[in-house]
Structures are given as C-alpha cells and as structure tokens.
Design an enzyme around this catalytic site. Structure first.
Site, PDB file in Angstrom:
ATOM      1  N   THR A   1      56.967  57.548  40.042  1.00 15.04           N
ATOM      2  CA  THR A   1      55.676  57.838  39.421  1.00 15.04           C
ATOM      3  C   THR A   1      55.236  59.250  39.753  1.00 15.04           C
ATOM      4  O   THR A   1      55.570  59.775  40.804  1.00 15.04           O
ATOM      5  CB  THR A   1      54.656  56.814  39.966  1.00 15.04           C
TER       6      THR A   1
ATOM      7  N   ARG B   1      55.026  43.864  32.159  1.00 17.67           N
ATOM      8  CA  ARG B   1      54.579  44.074  33.550  1.00 17.67           C
ATOM      9  C   ARG B   1      53.716  45.352  33.635  1.00 17.67           C
ATOM     10  O   ARG B   1      54.049  46.383  33.068  1.00 17.67           O
ATOM     11  CB  ARG B   1      55.817  44.210  34.441  1.00 17.67           C
ATOM     12  N   VAL B   2      52.607  45.272  34.337  1.00 15.60           N
ATOM     13  CA  VAL B   2      51.742  46.432  34.545  1.00 15.60           C
ATOM     14  C   VAL B   2      51.597  46.664  36.038  1.00 15.60           C
ATOM     15  O   VAL B   2      51.362  45.716  36.798  1.00 15.60           O
ATOM     16  CB  VAL B   2      50.354  46.204  33.901  1.00 15.60           C
ATOM     17  N   GLY B   3      51.764  47.905  36.452  1.00 18.49           N
ATOM     18  CA  GLY B   3      51.638  48.239  37.866  1.00 18.49           C
ATOM     19  C   GLY B   3      50.323  48.927  38.177  1.00 18.49           C
ATOM     20  O   GLY B   3      49.422  49.022  37.336  1.00 18.49           O
TER      21      GLY B   3
ATOM     22  N   THR C   1      51.699  56.044  44.633  1.00 18.45           N
ATOM     23  CA  THR C   1      53.009  55.709  44.092  1.00 18.45           C
ATOM     24  C   THR C   1      53.671  54.699  45.006  1.00 18.45           C
ATOM     25  O   THR C   1      53.500  54.763  46.220  1.00 18.45           O
ATOM     26  CB  THR C   1      53.900  56.947  43.936  1.00 18.45           C
TER      27      THR C   1
ATOM     28  N   GLY D   1      53.850  48.750  42.901  1.00 21.69           N
ATOM     29  CA  GLY D   1      52.522  48.615  42.328  1.00 21.69           C
ATOM     30  C   GLY D   1      51.838  47.311  42.671  1.00 21.69           C
ATOM     31  O   GLY D   1      50.621  47.275  42.852  1.00 21.69           O
TER      32      GLY D   1
HETATM   33  N1  ASP Z   1      53.570  52.403  41.279  1.00 19.29           N
HETATM   34  C1  ASP Z   1      54.467  52.336  40.159  1.00 19.29           C
HETATM   35  C2  ASP Z   1      54.428  50.953  39.573  1.00 19.29           C
HETATM   36  O1  ASP Z   1      54.388  50.003  40.313  1.00 19.29           O
HETATM   37  C3  ASP Z   1      55.885  52.664  40.501  1.00 19.29           C
HETATM   38  C4  ASP Z   1      56.081  53.930  41.243  1.00 19.29           C
HETATM   39  O2  ASP Z   1      55.192  54.455  41.905  1.00 19.29           O
HETATM   40  O3  ASP Z   1      57.172  54.474  41.166  1.00 19.29           O
HETATM   41  O4  ASP Z   1      54.515  50.841  38.378  1.00 19.29           O
END
Ligand code: ASP
Length: 311
Positions: A162, A190-192, A212, A215
């Site tokens: 991210t 899916r939502v993070g 990041t 999530g």
């Molecule tokens: N936080 C992001 C998610 O869970 C993934 C990431 O930070 O790489 O979608």
C-alpha cells in the site's frame, strides 16, 4: 536544516511488506524523488491535501508498489482498489472500496469527498461515479498492470505494498491519503483498512496518519484514529505509533504507519522487517529507508523508476 518560519512536514510510505533479501532500489529511488518534489511544493505553500493526493497518485502510476499499476489480482484475477483521504483542517474525508476500471483510486476518493454528499462509495457505484467525474478509465487491464509487461515481479512485494502520504503545510493544515491494490489472492469484495477512515487513514487539526499492513488487524483496533487519540492525549507520535502497532500485533497483524503532527514532528514506525518510506520536515533533511531502522539522505537518481505509461 534551519527551522525558521512555520513548521511543515511530509512522510510517505510504500508498504511494510519488505523482505531482507530483495532489492528495493527502484522503489526507494522513486520515494526519494517524490519526497523531494513534495518538499519543494510544501516550501512554496502548496496545500497538504494537494501534495498528499498527487504524491499517492504518482506512486500508483509508478507500478513499483502494490497500488495502481502494481496492484495485486484477487482470487478471480480482478484488480480492485481501496483508497481514502482526509483533510484534517476541515474534517472532510472521502473513500472508495473495491473499485475497478479507474486508474487512480486516490483521485476517485478525492472526487467522492469533493463532488458527492457521501464519504464512501464501493464497487460498481464507485467506478461509475469516478468515471462520471472525468477520471481516467483503465482501458486495457492486462497492458496497464505492470506484471505482464515484463516488469520484474521480484521488485514488487505482494504482501503489504500500500502507498500513503501525510503532510503538514505552511498554513498549518494536515492531510492524509492512502491507496492500495489490495492483498494478493484476496476474496472478491474484500475491503481492507485503506478504504476505512479511522483505520487506515486519519487527519484532524493536530495529526495525520496513513497505515499499511494486514488491513483486518488495523480495522480491528481502529489504528489511525487510535494513534490520533493518543497524540491528542499528549503522547509523542512515535510512542503513540509503537503502542498502536503493539495492539495491531495483538490483533494478529503486522505493518506500519506514518504520522505527521501540527508541530511538524514525523514518526515512521513498523513491526515488520522494514517499510518503504521517506520523510522531510522543517527540521530534518529528506531521507529514505526500507529495511530496518536505517535511513539515508534522499537523492535524485538518474535511473528512471517508473514503468512506461503506454496503455
Ligand atoms: N492495508 C492493506 C490492506 O489490507 C494492505 C497493505 O497495506 O499492503 O488492504
């Protein structure tokens, strides 16, 4: 660096999923270029919101991170973005989740904030709205994604990549922006945390945060807002960041976060082997880092970090 005049600060992250034996030179060179560009813009008085959105959009376009062109396909082979941003001075925010077919998740989130009465749009509704606002469509996903274009996939860590930016401008305004191409092989829909205000992104008049990592864990502890609450209670940003990452670990997650305060203080913390990151402030020269705690001066490199924008 002389610390005269009003405070200002900028921090960027490109994900906390780094591995010791990989080469992140191109991503670090891109972060160096962007933090120096951001420094120049903040010094000339640009708004924190514009700077954070533009830098996140450039990271999306670079294809070097798991956002925008470097995004991960989900279990159906589709690419869905989550993104959010918050304007700390005005308490405005916008977000998109599981959006497809639009080049920039962060610009779509900004459009939601500025051109709708809503905070969060998801899926097809988010895509339709973003395209109706004139945002660029992805016309050929296979060509647009970096991986099938001969890009070395070993340069992209697919676990946490991210991207995010937080800034304090010369007028004392704070902003935070976060964008992700998701986690590899996620279930469709899916939502993070990157789409969730208070979990992956937060900004208020005192502090701005972008996260990041896994999530699900960041959502469980409402990570970004939890850092803000601790800073509001008088804690130093690095102490607050470490405490919340300990909560994230207790919630079975790992990752990192970046913080900028209204005093121009910066914290960049992670509980992983490293985090692609860069920062600069009225008190400290621009620096970058990836593995461990080591930071080095940010320098522009001759080498081109971006993928060709040839879709
Ligand atoms: N936080 C992001 C998610 O869970 C993934 C990431 O930070 O790489 O979608």
């Amino acid at each position: 660096m002389s610390a005269s005049g009003p405070p200002w600060a900028l921090a960027l992250h490109g994900g906390a999923g780094v591995e010791q034996d990989r080469n992140y030179d191109r991503a670090e060179a891109k972060l160096a270029e962007l933090v120096l560009d951001g420094e120049a813009r903040l010094r000339r008085g640009d708004a924190a919101l514009d700077v954070t959105v533009d830098l996140v959009a450039e990271m999306e376009t670079s294809g070097l991170f798991v956002a925008g062109r470097g995004s991960a396909r989900n279990a159906l082979g589709h690419v869905e973005f989550d993104a959010s941003l918050m304007d700390g001075g005005q308490g405005r925010c916008g977000a998109v989740a599981a959006i497809q077919g639009v080049c920039s998740g962060i610009r779509a989130a900004r459009a939601v904030m500025e051109a709708s009465d809503h905070v969060l749009l998801v899926g097809d509704g988010a895509s339709r709205f973003a395209l109706s606002q004139g945002l660029a469509p992805i016309t050929d996903l296979d060509r647009w994604l970096t991986e099938p274009d001969g890009y070395d996939p070993a340069d992209i860590d697919r676990s946490h990549g991210t991207v995010g930016a937080v800034a304090l401008d010369l007028s004392g305004r704070l902003a935070a922006a976060t964008s992700t191409g998701g986690v590899y092989n996620a279930l469709p829909g899916r939502v993070g945390d990157s789409a969730v205000i208070g979990a992956g992104t937060w900004a208020d008049p005192a502090v701005a945060i972008s996260c990041t990592g896994q999530g699900e864990a960041f959502i469980r502890v409402c990570a970004a807002h939890a850092v803000a609450s601790r800073v509001a209670g008088g804690e130093a940003p690095d102490t607050a960041a470490a405490a919340i990452l300990a909560s994230v670990a207790q919630a079975s997650g790992d990752g990192g976060l970046i913080v900028v305060t209204s005093d121009g203080d910066v914290a960049m913390a992670f509980n992983t082997p490293g985090m692609k990151r860069a920062s600069v402030s009225w008190r400290r020269e621009a620096q970058t880092g990836v593995i461990g705690g080591a930071l080095r001066p940010a320098r522009r490199s001759e080498r081109k970090g971006d993928c060709d924008d040839d879709q």
